[in-house]
Design a protein around this motif. Structure first.
Motif, PDB file in Angstrom:
ATOM      1  N   MET A   1       0.825  -1.169  -0.113  1.00 57.71           N
ATOM      2  CA  MET A   1      -0.020  -0.037   0.077  1.00 57.71           C
ATOM      3  C   MET A   1       0.864   1.149   0.037  1.00 57.71           C
ATOM      4  O   MET A   1       2.047   1.154   0.642  1.00 57.71           O
ATOM      5  N   ALA A   2       0.312   2.135  -0.750  1.00 62.27           N
ATOM      6  CA  ALA A   2       0.986   3.534  -0.663  1.00 62.27           C
ATOM      7  C   ALA A   2       0.170   4.753  -0.530  1.00 62.27           C
ATOM      8  O   ALA A   2      -1.052   4.425  -1.006  1.00 62.27           O
ATOM      9  N   VAL A   3       0.545   5.867  -0.302  1.00 59.45           N
ATOM     10  CA  VAL A   3      -0.272   6.929  -0.266  1.00 59.45           C
ATOM     11  C   VAL A   3      -0.028   7.579  -1.574  1.00 59.45           C
ATOM     12  O   VAL A   3       1.168   7.714  -2.092  1.00 59.45           O
ATOM     13  N   ASN A   4      -1.182   8.019  -2.453  1.00 56.21           N
ATOM     14  CA  ASN A   4      -1.177   8.432  -3.723  1.00 56.21           C
ATOM     15  C   ASN A   4      -0.940  10.044  -3.656  1.00 56.21           C
ATOM     16  O   ASN A   4      -0.968  10.552  -2.485  1.00 56.21           O
TER      17      ASN A   4
ATOM     18  N   ALA B   1      -3.261  12.738  -2.534  1.00 56.72           N
ATOM     19  CA  ALA B   1      -4.408  12.551  -3.211  1.00 56.72           C
ATOM     20  C   ALA B   1      -5.356  11.785  -2.620  1.00 56.72           C
ATOM     21  O   ALA B   1      -4.767  10.476  -2.246  1.00 56.72           O
ATOM     22  N   HIS B   2      -6.367  11.925  -1.867  1.00 53.55           N
ATOM     23  CA  HIS B   2      -7.262  10.926  -1.263  1.00 53.55           C
ATOM     24  C   HIS B   2      -8.238  10.355  -2.142  1.00 53.55           C
ATOM     25  O   HIS B   2      -9.137  11.136  -2.817  1.00 53.55           O
TER      26      HIS B   2
ATOM     27  N   ALA C   1       4.794   5.630  10.276  1.00 57.62           N
ATOM     28  CA  ALA C   1       6.005   4.516  10.158  1.00 57.62           C
ATOM     29  C   ALA C   1       5.668   3.747   8.798  1.00 57.62           C
ATOM     30  O   ALA C   1       4.779   3.062   8.811  1.00 57.62           O
ATOM     31  N   GLY C   2       6.741   3.511   8.215  1.00 64.31           N
ATOM     32  CA  GLY C   2       6.636   2.605   7.141  1.00 64.31           C
ATOM     33  C   GLY C   2       5.983   3.189   5.721  1.00 64.31           C
ATOM     34  O   GLY C   2       5.821   2.429   4.855  1.00 64.31           O
TER      35      GLY C   2
ATOM     36  N   LYS D   1       3.425   6.896  -4.030  1.00 64.23           N
ATOM     37  CA  LYS D   1       3.123   6.766  -5.457  1.00 64.23           C
ATOM     38  C   LYS D   1       2.416   7.726  -6.029  1.00 64.23           C
ATOM     39  O   LYS D   1       1.530   8.275  -5.495  1.00 64.23           O
ATOM     40  N   GLU D   2       2.491   8.029  -7.264  1.00 67.78           N
ATOM     41  CA  GLU D   2       1.901   8.893  -8.216  1.00 67.78           C
ATOM     42  C   GLU D   2       0.596   8.451  -8.443  1.00 67.78           C
ATOM     43  O   GLU D   2       0.149   7.127  -8.881  1.00 67.78           O
TER      44      GLU D   2
END
Length: 150
Positions: free
Chosen positions: A1-4, A25-26, A125-126, A130-131
């Motif tokens: 998982m990654a935050v966009n 971006a949510h 943490a961790g 990603k775009e």
């Protein structure tokens, strides 16, 4: 998982004008029932019990903040009330009704120290980024030509 994230171009005056930056971006908003469903799947507690606890948490959090207490939730952080006020020439002239103009909630995330001695926010943490794929990237656009006559 990654935050966009999405890329945007700054239009603020100063040395940031025209530079490109990232903004989180949510995708959606997860509500109490959604959280309870995930928590139920991760534990032996029923969703209805989790919803009851989270509902009570929000009520008690409000009560304690209005009693001028800070509220620390392990693994999450600390909540407290902040206020905005207009200045008065003297302390005697200060009046809460006239000088206090607003209130807000301040949140200080819980931090831990990693192996290198750096502070890390427990909830981040961790974290990986990603775009976001669901928008037209500014990187694919041609730079606009500036027209000095406009």
């Amino acid at each position: 998982m990654a935050v966009n994230f999405k890329i945007y171009q700054s239009n603020r005056k100063g040395n940031t004008n025209g530079k490109f930056y990232a903004r989180a971006a949510h995708r959606e908003t997860i509500n109490t029932k959604d959280l309870a469903e995930v928590m139920q799947n991760n534990s032996t507690v029923k969703r209805s019990d989790i919803v009851a606890v989270l509902t009570e948490l929000s009520e008690v959090l409000r009560q304690e903040l209005q009693r001028s207490n800070k509220v620390h939730i392990d693994g999450i952080g600390t909540f407290k009330v902040g206020i905005r006020s207009k200045g008065a020439k003297t302390a005697k002239e200060f009046n809460a009704t006239d000088n206090i103009v607003g209130s807000h909630i301040l949140f200080m995330p819980e931090t831990t120290i990693d192996a290198n001695g750096n502070r890390v926010k427990a909830l981040l943490a961790g974290l990986k980024v990603k775009e976001a794929a669901s928008y037209e990237s500014l990187k694919s656009k041609e730079p606009e030509t500036q027209n000095p006559g406009v």
